[in-house]
Scaffold this active site. Structure first.
Site, PDB file in Angstrom:
ATOM      1  N   CYS A  26       0.840  -1.201   0.000  1.00  0.00           N
ATOM      2  CA  CYS A  26       0.000   0.000   0.000  1.00  0.00           C
ATOM      3  C   CYS A  26       0.879   1.257   0.000  1.00  0.00           C
ATOM      4  CB  CYS A  26      -0.915   0.015   1.216  1.00  0.00           C
ATOM      5  SG  CYS A  26      -1.973   1.484   1.274  1.00  0.00           S
ATOM      6  N   ASN A 127       0.951  -8.239 -10.790  1.00  0.00           N
ATOM      7  CA  ASN A 127      -0.083  -7.221 -10.624  1.00  0.00           C
ATOM      8  C   ASN A 127       0.409  -5.907 -11.234  1.00  0.00           C
ATOM      9  OD1 ASN A 127      -1.022  -5.013  -8.058  1.00  0.00           O
ATOM     10  ND2 ASN A 127      -2.507  -5.925  -9.431  1.00  0.00           N
ATOM     11  N   GLY A 151      -6.593  -5.295 -10.377  1.00  0.00           N
ATOM     12  CA  GLY A 151      -7.013  -4.327  -9.384  1.00  0.00           C
ATOM     13  C   GLY A 151      -7.992  -3.313  -9.927  1.00  0.00           C
ATOM     14  N   ARG A 152      -7.514  -2.080 -10.164  1.00  0.00           N
ATOM     15  CA  ARG A 152      -8.394  -0.959 -10.501  1.00  0.00           C
ATOM     16  C   ARG A 152      -9.226  -1.181 -11.760  1.00  0.00           C
ATOM     17  NH1 ARG A 152      -4.255   3.509 -11.180  1.00  0.00           N
ATOM     18  NH2 ARG A 152      -2.901   1.714 -11.571  1.00  0.00           N
TER      19      ARG A 152
END
Length: 253
Positions: A26, A127, A151-152
């Site tokens: 993160c 990723n 992900g997004r």
């Protein structure tokens, strides 16, 4: 450390999860600077080792870790951290090949995923910059990673996962999702969150998700503005249904 082991043990004892995943990737400032967590952990390899070992020791299910390339362009240490994670007993590692400083900007350097894969024996999940089924296949081919994490790009587009699986498994090309299918899936998503969290919590949360679902539709700006005014499931569903009806009328004029 104690909070992580406590949380891991609690999750294992009170849920039916298959894995415990430690997010050391993160990049959000309040996480990395204020809490010294997320990607900030990659600056302290000894702490990484201790965290992974302690959680592996306390839960009987697989422990996985997600990392980034490193803190910044001068401290790319994904391979070193991956080796430490493997030695500490993790069952798999996910690599997002951007630095903390990059956040979500710039281009993901897939060569780092490849380098990690070449230096560890546990499964490596790639990723970053997976926007289509073609990207997913290319990542697998270029890096030899064992799996791909999306992900997004899946926000408002859950069909992307289906498209990736189908294309990778048998070469099936993706098809355009209809407006009706998009709306029905959105409503299903809303119902599922309401079932888990209740309507009062779910509707405000789903306003943002709904905006992702409609971003490719006609009159999206007006529709988004209306979505963010909705406070109940009934009102939101009526808005979506009326939108579909109005678009169908325009189509047949």
């Amino acid at each position: 450390m104690e909070s992580l082991t406590f949380a891991s043990k609690y999750i294992w004892e009170n849920t039916n999860v298959d894995i415990i995943d430690i997010n050391m990737g993160c990049p959000v400032t309040k996480v990395t600077n204020r809490s010294k967590a997320g990607c900030a952990l990659m600056k302290d390899p000894d702490k990484v080792k201790s965290i992974v070992e302690s959680i592996v020791d306390i839960v009987p299910i697989p422990v996985t870790v997600k990392i980034r390339s490193g803190w910044d362009k001068n401290t790319i240490n994904a391979v070193k951290i991956a080796e430490i994670v493997e030695d500490a007993g993790a069952s798999a590692i996910t690599v997002h090949p951007r630095t903390k400083d990059q956040g979500y900007s710039g281009k993901a350097d897939w060569s780092i995923i490849k380098e990690v894969k070449e230096n560890v024996n546990i499964p490596v999940i790639g990723n970053g910059d997976i926007k289509s089924c073609f990207d997913a296949k290319r990542m697998l081919d270029e890096t030899s990673c064992d799996a791909v994490m999306i992900g997004r790009a899946s926000l408002g587009n859950p069909w992307l996962i289906r498209d990736c699986v189908n294309y990778i498994e048998d070469g099936t090309l993706p098809y355009e999702v209809t407006m009706e299918e998009r709306m029905e899936t959105l409503k299903k998503h809303i119902d599922m969150l309401i079932e888990v969290k209740g309507e009062e919590f779910a509707i405000p949360k789903m306003r943002t998700q709904a905006a992702y679902y409609v971003k490719k539709l006609p009159r999206k700006i007006e529709l988004k503005q209306q979505i963010f005014k909705m406070n109940t499931k009934e009102d939101l569903f009526n808005l979506l249904d009326n939108y579909v009806k109005s678009m169908e009328k325009e189509q047949y004029k």
